[in-house]
Design an enzyme around this catalytic site. Structure first.
Site, PDB file in Angstrom:
ATOM      1  N   ASP A 150       0.821  -1.225   0.000  1.00 52.12           N
ATOM      2  CA  ASP A 150       0.000   0.000   0.000  1.00 52.12           C
ATOM      3  C   ASP A 150       0.850   1.269   0.000  1.00 52.12           C
ATOM      4  O   ASP A 150       1.647   1.484   0.906  1.00 52.12           O
ATOM      5  CB  ASP A 150      -0.869  -0.043   1.271  1.00 52.12           C
TER       6      ASP A 150
ATOM      7  N   HIS B  97      -3.744   4.688   6.965  1.00 49.04           N
ATOM      8  CA  HIS B  97      -2.688   4.165   6.078  1.00 49.04           C
ATOM      9  C   HIS B  97      -1.304   4.396   6.670  1.00 49.04           C
ATOM     10  O   HIS B  97      -1.046   5.421   7.304  1.00 49.04           O
ATOM     11  CB  HIS B  97      -2.770   4.839   4.706  1.00 49.04           C
TER      12      HIS B  97
END
Lengths: 557, 557
Positions: free
Chosen positions: A193, A367
């Site tokens: 990611d 994140h």
């Protein structure tokens, strides 16, 4: 069996934000990881939802063995109904992720017959030659997982979305040990990611918002209205806990908020203290200092609960002076105007506002920042690395971040965009052929309602200078036009200024074009339309410097 | 002379970002402070520039004595040509501000006859009963000033845009002493910049970007390309100084960059070391590690120098791998998509990128943060306070910030929006009558090209679902339609899907509406258009869930 190669095929989400979807193929077997949607740019006029072009999967529909979902955010599951309407394939995900998928399928009347298989972290499933192990990760939504896929050529790890939260509010830690174990045994390829790679350091723990929320509860003398993403179950839990501790009841406003809290509660992921819930219709009757309202609509979406509250147009809640309104969410780039418009309305009602960046934070990201991404790289120590999830600038930065692993066995880094492919065989990894990808624009959330690019292009043209339609009735016996041509126009010039003069003059321009054409030209509609368009374009451009869409209509009467 | 009241009339910039303009009236005399424009929201389709509605000033044109400009940013001077085309009034500002205004006037062929009067900080001018003193402030543009206006009722201070930079790069300090002097003598009303009120602490000095730029110069092995606002003269000076220190030549790219550096150099505000300039056409021939390019286009504007460079479409500059590209500017909310698109293109060319928030910063704001705003309030100690410049949420926060002055003689705070007025007389201050205000949308930068609201509304409708025009030829003798009605459509449905089927069916719907009407109805075009529109709308909405603009055209033939 002949030696096969492993192909990595990003269908969406590389070089763009959202609509994450990636296929892994080995010989005659394909698995798909995630099938997300994307909310359209303002430039995609009138489009509601954008999904990946699934051509590659449709062309190989017999080979697709499984759809694996990492977590329940829209950019990972939003296109599942569209994919399942084309492909009949078993779906794997946590019970929570699948419950969210099921709601979506029901909306599209596809729930019946869908093969939804709930899995848990630590579980291993097989699909063709792939062994897929699910690994628990921390993220802003509960029940998020990475996947470790054992292939005949080695292990591929796909992180899904993650951060490494050292103190998650549910105390279920990021499964460092399983990543470490795979890293020790050797990983062929890491897909990780990249969303927050440009943030230095570590992303703060979800627990970091607690002091700010406590401060809000301590100071508020009247109602507290908090807006967050309905999928932020950790956040909702903290709000519920604080409400209980402060003797306030909690009302949920907004359909998505109702849906998700119901699902997460029924799965035991959200603990709702007894008797704490307040029905929306009872908000205004309850004592203001005994109420917390949790409303959807952090992004200023026009029909959301909070937007309606902001303009005092919600049947169950009316903001008064000294109420406290908290936006506990990220401002998604592109939404600033509508969010600030909503905030301005709330400010005008006299409410105290808590939003934006502050310390302690009122929102934290889900994140991983740069240091956590390095941790992931160091744990997994892959032979090949390929950044996923994000725009090109982020993928590239993530690639640069991985350079430091070179001396630890990292052989190569591949920055791919959606449609590029990576091929790995016994000799190594290299870029493969591109496959067909793209975006499909959907109107009205309905499966049939694909909006073609040409339609969007037309809308864009129309949105800039409107349209002008000269309408000419040509007598089929005489090949002459009947009377002065009509002109119909919208979005071009108004009637207050000299617009009507211009349009009258334009009618004469068209009439002159007709007069000056030969009778042979007049029988060829295509030629006449082109001549009229060209003359009118020149005239209007000179008069107004604008370029409306001009579309001559010739009627034979 | 009868006792008069002082009226404060915000014409633009209160409760909105940009198009700052404020009038002060005492009796039969008006002065105007600033006349700015605003870049339109994406929602204002096809509109280039938005300016305030100057109705109030036009209605009192004989009373307007002066237009005073605080500084040269577009949101303070961009509407001057539009105002001067209506009003013949002397303009006051620094030489630099007026030079920028003059360029604008020349573009509109209004420069001749304009009464531009250069003033300096410390200077006092008179206009009717007003004595106006100019006070030097620090801001991201050079030559920025506040104004202290002595009226028969007391002193009004308008800060313009400012920050309190303790170490300005040009060493011309913020004039704390004059503000202090006025504060000591007593100020009736303070109007103060609210742009950054939601940032805690102090805004960093312009000098704070120096370490970051030094770092860029130290690391760069090839070309450095820096983009900043062309009006950021301080920033340009720092780049020039670093280039000289590092033996690099400097090329300016972009029209606004050329214009502003020329003006500021000729006024002695920008020092350009001898022989340092490189012509744009020589960039590619120069040794890459001996070049700095300063390009306009920080906001990803499609025709700007940097945007063209990003897609390798600039005749004088082509980015190669390991060039360094620096964005030394704020990302203005709403521009993220186009800025990031440009950055992605630059990343694909292999350049090293420096942008976004980092420490030391690559950009600092020109507006005062909360602590500086408190300093201004404490220096000036006004009797009345009215926050200016910014959206409502910011004005309100600024008002809350000022509460702490209550015990120091602050009698009242007024949060006004554009069009609200404040009246002050011997008895005190209170809200007055609203005046006509609004925004005027301009196409193509031309003075005549005002876009009406109805046109923009039409464009918005068109941009969402396109249009459908049923065209019916009615025989004037028989009152019957000739053949099947035509339908013309754009931006509604495509031809690949079932769009053509839908349009054919729609033609039959129109035909049926015609058939089922009485011959009396058929002679009344208004009635027929309404019936056709209603029937077609129902049909199309049912078939497609879309709501195109429907506009029946009836031709009598």
């Amino acid at each position: 069996m002949a030696e096969q190669k492993l192909q990595v095929v990003p269908i969406g989400g590389l070089g763009e934000f959202g609509m994450n979807c990636l296929a892994l193929r080995y010989g005659d077997d394909i698995i798909v990881i995630d099938a997300g949607m994307m909310f359209p740019d303002a430039e995609l006029l009138g489009v509601d939802v954008v999904i990946p072009d699934f051509t590659y999967l449709e062309e190989h529909r017999e080979l697709v063995r499984a759809l694996v979902l990492t977590h329940g955010h829209e950019d990972h599951i939003g296109a599942v109904p569209f994919l399942l309407s084309e492909l009949d394939v078993p779906v794997y995900g946590t019970a929570f992720t699948l419950a969210l998928v099921e709601r979506r399928l029901e909306e599209h009347e596809l729930a019946e017959g869908a093969q939804l298989n709930a899995v848990k972290p630590g579980q291993v499933i097989e699909a063709g030659p792939f062994k897929i192990e699910f690994i628990h990760v921390t993220h802003s939504i509960v029940s998020a997982m990475a996947v470790a896929i054992t292939t005949p050529l080695g292990v591929v790890i796909h992180t899904g979305d993650f951060k490494v939260d050292p103190t998650p509010t549910d105390n279920i830690l990021f499964d460092l040990h399983t990543f470490a174990e795979y890293g020790k045994r050797g990983v062929l390829l890491l897909l990780s990611d990249s969303t927050n790679v440009d943030r230095p350091g570590y992303t703060e723990s979800e627990r970091a918002v607690r002091p700010r929320l406590e401060d809000v509860f301590n100071r508020a003398e009247r109602r507290i209205i908090i807006s967050c993403f309905s999928s932020s179950i950790h956040r909702l839990q903290q709000i519920l806990d604080l409400a209980a501790a402060n003797g306030r009841k909690v009302a949920f406003l907004g359909r998505s908020m109702m849906n998700v809290t119901e699902i997460s509660h029924s799965l035991g992921l959200l603990e709702i203290p007894d008797g704490i819930l307040l029905r929306p219709q009872d908000i205004m009757q309850a004592q203001p200092d005994k109420v917390v309202v949790v409303a959807s609509g952090t992004q200023g979406e026009p029909h959301s609960a909070l937007s309606r509250v902001a303009v005092d147009n919600h049947k169950h809640l009316s903001i008064r002076g000294d109420d406290t309104v908290v936006l506990s969410a990220r401002i998604i780039p592109g939404n600033e105007k509508s969010i600030y418009r909503m905030i301005n309305h709330i400010a005008k009602r006299g409410a105290n506002l808590v939003y934006g960046s502050m310390n302690p934070p009122v929102h934290v990201s889900g994140h991983a920042s740069a240091e956590e991404l390095k941790l992931m790289l160091n744990l997994v120590r892959p032979r090949y690395f390929m950044p996923i999830h994000g725009e090109y600038r982020l993928l590239r930065r993530h690639a640069q971040l991985a350079q430091h692993l070179r001396h630890q066995g990292l052989e190569d880094i591949f920055v791919l965009e959606t449609g590029d492919t990576l091929e790995i065989d016994r000799t190594g990894a290299h870029r493969g052929e591109r496959v067909t990808v793209g975006r499909v624009c959907i109107d009205s959330g309905s499966i049939d309602e694909v909006v073609e690019d040409v339609v969007i292009r037309d809308r864009r043209n129309l949105s800039e200078d409107g349209f002008v339609l000269p309408i000419i009735a040509i007598n089929k016996h005489t090949s002459k036009s009947e009377g002065l041509p009509e002109i119909v126009s919208r979005g071009f010039v108004g009637v207050d200024d000299n617009g009507s003069d211009i349009l009258l003059a334009a009618r004469h321009v068209v009439a002159r074009t007709l007069e000056e054409s030969t009778s042979e030209e007049r029988t060829d509609w295509g030629v006449m339309q082109e001549k009229i368009r060209a003359d009118l374009k020149r005239f209007l451009n000179k008069q107004t410097q604008r370029r409306p869409l001009i579309m001559p209509v010739i009627l034979e009467v």
